[in-house]
Design an enzyme around this catalytic site. Structure first.
Site, PDB file in Angstrom:
ATOM      1  CE  LYS A   1      54.688  50.043 -16.650  1.00  0.00           C
ATOM      2  NZ  LYS A   1      53.828  51.138 -16.974  1.00  0.00           N
TER       3      LYS A   1
ATOM      4  CB  SER B   1      52.786  54.248 -17.517  1.00  0.00           C
ATOM      5  OG  SER B   1      53.685  53.699 -18.444  1.00  0.00           O
TER       6      SER B   1
END
Length: 174
Positions: A91, A43
């Site tokens: 993230k 990711s």
């Protein structure tokens, strides 16, 4: 012989005194100041784990730097997953409270990030479970800021807050 036994007891006693002092200090340091973590998954590629499954990056997570929820756009942060509280995710912060962001596949095309929240996304949009899936994230779920890549050695570097130009907020609250 008796002198050797007395010496052995002193060493054992000194060891346990040091142990019972060192363990709480170490636990407090790891909980409040910083720790290391291995980054898994795709990711955050290409920023983290550019080699895919061959090698996982190990990063330094700085807890102390976010103790007042002081994050900026572009920071890479670790947070508790809003969907699974037993899992931590990593993230990039895309928008802060008050920002209006154009989403990528979220239920609304535009979102104003509410007070006390941030918008986070992975760098590899097709392989990221992020705010585009679960919406704005409460600042209370922040765990740490990733500040350095520690492993592998050829990737040692300080992580800079970089916001992709196409992901800048459309409007910022003054």
């Amino acid at each position: 012989m008796a002198q050797a036994q007395g010496l052995g007891k002193r060493y054992v006693k000194a060891f346990f005194k040091g142990f019972f002092v060192a363990v709480p200090i170490t636990v407090t340091f790891l909980d409040r100041v910083a720790c290391v973590a291995r980054v898994e998954g795709a990711s955050m590629q290409p920023s983290l784990n550019p080699g895919g499954r061959q090698a996982s990056d190990v990063v330094l997570l700085n807890h102390w730097s976010i103790r007042n929820y002081d994050v900026q756009r572009g920071d890479i942060v670790s947070l508790v997953s809003p969907r699974n509280p037993e899992q931590k995710i990593i993230k990039r912060v895309i928008a802060l409270e008050g920002d209006i962001i154009k989403t990528i596949g979220y239920k609304k095309k535009y979102v104003k990030v509410p007070h006390g929240h941030i918008w986070v996304e992975g760098d590899h949009h097709g392989h990221s479970f992020d705010s585009n899936a679960f919406g704005p994230v409460s600042l209370g779920l922040l765990h740490a800021r990733a500040t350095h890549i520690l492993w592998p050695p050829q990737r040692w570097q300080k992580l800079q807050p970089v916001l992709p130009p196409e992901r800048k907020p459309l409007q910022r609250e003054q």
